[in-house]
Scaffold this active site. Structure first.
Site, PDB file in Angstrom:
ATOM      1  N   PRO A 105       0.807  -1.260   0.206  1.00 20.89           N
ATOM      2  CA  PRO A 105      -0.093  -0.075   0.033  1.00 20.89           C
ATOM      3  C   PRO A 105       0.939   1.151   0.105  1.00 20.89           C
ATOM      4  CG  PRO A 105      -0.706  -1.589   1.723  1.00 20.89           C
ATOM      5  CD  PRO A 105       0.571  -2.158   1.213  1.00 20.89           C
ATOM      6  N   GLY A 106       0.081   2.432  -0.727  1.00 21.72           N
ATOM      7  CA  GLY A 106       0.992   3.598  -0.614  1.00 21.72           C
ATOM      8  C   GLY A 106       2.223   3.849  -1.485  1.00 21.72           C
ATOM      9  N   THR A 110      -2.335   3.506  -7.660  1.00 18.41           N
ATOM     10  CA  THR A 110      -3.380   4.576  -8.510  1.00 18.41           C
ATOM     11  C   THR A 110      -2.773   5.597  -9.340  1.00 18.41           C
ATOM     12  OG1 THR A 110      -4.938   3.895  -6.628  1.00 18.41           O
ATOM     13  CG2 THR A 110      -5.569   5.971  -7.875  1.00 18.41           C
ATOM     14  N   HIS A 329      16.846   1.666  29.418  1.00 18.89           N
ATOM     15  CA  HIS A 329      16.485   0.735  28.192  1.00 18.89           C
ATOM     16  C   HIS A 329      17.021   1.328  26.820  1.00 18.89           C
ATOM     17  CE1 HIS A 329      13.709  -2.399  26.813  1.00 18.89           C
ATOM     18  NE2 HIS A 329      13.837  -1.674  25.721  1.00 18.89           N
ATOM     19  N   GLU A 330      16.801   2.453  26.517  1.00 22.88           N
ATOM     20  CA  GLU A 330      17.127   3.029  25.390  1.00 22.88           C
ATOM     21  C   GLU A 330      18.338   3.296  24.954  1.00 22.88           C
ATOM     22  OE1 GLU A 330      14.905   2.899  22.958  1.00 22.88           O
ATOM     23  OE2 GLU A 330      12.979   2.509  24.264  1.00 22.88           O
TER      24      GLU A 330
END
Length: 508
Positions: A105-106, A110, A329-330
């Site tokens: 998608p995206g 179209t 944590h990060e």
């Protein structure tokens, strides 16, 4: 004409019965109800065709579509039979009846169809597969017939010699027959197949059917055979050069600050579709408006990337203890990522977005399509580093590592199924679950040991740096690398040097 004739005969019958002295009021009431119901059903079946499938005034050209050079070339080649009919006829080439666009998608399927209509100067009619399917017998088939009829009529009305019918989400309409409990689905698909079989490649106006789906595996095989959808074109996610092209198109006419580096943004947005890149540029402009700025800066693009990936900042307010744990944590993720792949940490944040309380955004070294055993091990190490940093500092873990564990487990399973584990090449279909689970646990255990040894020397430094992360809320990748280099320069024999190869790690 027929309706007027029926009305005239009906009035004459009522007058005749009234002259004979019969009570015509009950008959008149029943006839009125029947006419009302017939009118409502007729409007129900006809109205969507007249509104949703109206011709679209296309103003999209292939030059306005970025990141799909290969797909555009292939599509333009397939469309040349509409533009150069004499040359095609001289070579004895059978023109195509249908073109199927597939991809995530995206990615611009179209837009590609609209550009095809501009390229060939054709009438463009668009419909969604779901619009044809209703639980009323014959409604879907009627709409298919009417769509083809209207395409030819509209082309004649506009003095064009070709028309393009675009059906989006064709997997709804064209799924394998026999899978639905209602026969209306199959009847609608049968009518589409019949219309495509009956299309003449020599008549004028010529009709070309284009369709789009992100699930080509669901389509009925009769749709994909030659003579129906003759050509399948993959509209895939753009690579780095494609993303840069899309960003240049989307930022054209927008006031960009001098520090904006579109090439860096293209590198950071690995895996983004064209629609996501358009949303990214739009979100960056919205941030500029919100901050009452006249130009869009690089920092605004960075925040926009976070928003597209993770969502808007939430109103959640974690406690100080939770913020400190999230920072630990990060930082764990960031240290292992930077040790193994230097320069990949873009920034660290503990601002809650979406379902995440914090995250480390990494810049991929390059667009990759193949991964070695060592590269998959590195990704597992990075995924496990967050919870292990928590364990080193607090002596326990938290539920914040749930997604990390899922990612690490998925990577380990990929290693086993691709023959990159100690048990070697396996037959995925005949691999016992017990063997798979045992090997996955072994891989995760070994990489956990390796990651813990990497983080152990940074135990005290992580705790100190976490205070800065909590105060700042967001730390850039450059600031993090400066801290990491200062920490490594301090006299500590336990601190590891930068590692570029996971095989050099213990237990790797």
């Amino acid at each position: 004409m027929i309706k007027e004739w029926i009305v005239g005969v009906g009035v004459a019958v009522f007058v005749f019965l009234a002259v004979l002295g019969l009570n015509v009021l009950p008959i008149f009431f029943l006839v009125g109800v029947s006419i009302a119901l017939w009118y409502v059903m007729d409007r129900r079946s006809a109205a969507p065709v007249a509104t949703r499938e109206a011709p679209v005034r296309h103003q999209v050209s292939f030059d306005q579509i970025g990141g799909q050079e290969h797909a555009k070339r292939e599509l333009m080649e397939a469309l040349d039979f509409l533009k150069y009919r004499d040359k095609i006829k001289a070579l004895g080439i059978r023109p195509l009846k249908g073109i199927l666009l597939t991809g995530p998608p995206g990615t611009g399927k179209t837009l590609m169809a609209k550009a095809a209509a501009t390229y060939t100067d054709s009438v463009f009619l668009s419909a969604s597969g779901s619009e044809f399917v209703e639980m009323y017998v014959g409604v879907g088939a009627q709409r298919v017939r009417d769509l083809f009829r209207r395409a030819r009529a509209q082309a004649k009305k506009e003095n064009k010699d070709s028309a393009i019918i675009f059906i989006d989400e064709i997997d709804v309409l064209g799924a394998r027959r026999g899978q639905h409990s209602h026969q209306e689905y199959d009847q609608t698909l049968n009518q589409l197949l019949t219309e495509m079989d009956g299309m003449s490649t020599t008549q004028s106006p010529l009709v070309l059917v284009m369709a789009a789906t992100n699930r080509p595996d669901m389509l009925d095989s009769a749709l994909l055979r030659p003579g129906r959808f003759d050509r399948q074109i993959k509209v895939d996610l753009p690579d780095k050069e494609g993303r840069l092209h899309i960003l240049k198109i989307q930022t054209k006419g927008k006031p960009l600050a001098a520090d904006v580096d579109l090439e860096h943004i293209a590198k950071e947005t690995y895996g983004f579709s064209g629609a996501q890149l358009e949303s990214l540029v739009n979100e960056a402009a919205i941030i500029a408006l919100r901050n009452d700025k006249q130009e869009i800066s690089q920092e605004m693009f960075r925040d926009a990337v976070d928003k597209v990936l993770m969502g808007e900042k939430t109103g959640r307010k974690p406690t100080d203890e939770e913020l400190h744990r999230v920072a630990i944590h990060e930082i764990g993720h960031a240290i292992v990522s930077e040790l193994m792949r230097p320069g990949t940490v873009s920034h660290i944040t503990i601002a809650p977005r979406g379902n995440a309380l914090g995250f480390v955004r990494q810049i991929p070294e390059s667009d990759r399509y193949l991964y070695t055993r060592e590269q998959l091990q590195q990704q597992i190490n990075v995924a496990l580093a967050g919870c292990l940093a928590e364990e080193l500092h607090f002596g326990n873990r938290s539920t914040g590592a749930q997604n990390d564990f899922m990612q690490a487990s998925s990577l380990a399973r990929t290693m086993v199924k691709c023959g990159l584990s100690r048990i070697g090449i396996v037959d995925e279909e005949n691999l016992p679950d017990t063997v798979l689970d045992t090997e996955v646990r072994y891989i995760l255990s070994e990489q956990e040991k390796a990651t813990r040894e990497l983080l152990q020397p940074f135990k005290d430094a992580i705790a100190e740096f976490a205070k800065s992360v909590v105060e700042e809320e967001s730390i850039s990748g450059d600031a993090f690398r400066e801290w990491l280099e200062r920490t490594q320069r301090q006299p500590n024999p336990e601190l590891p040097a930068v590692v570029n190869d996971a095989s050099a790690l213990p237990f790797a």
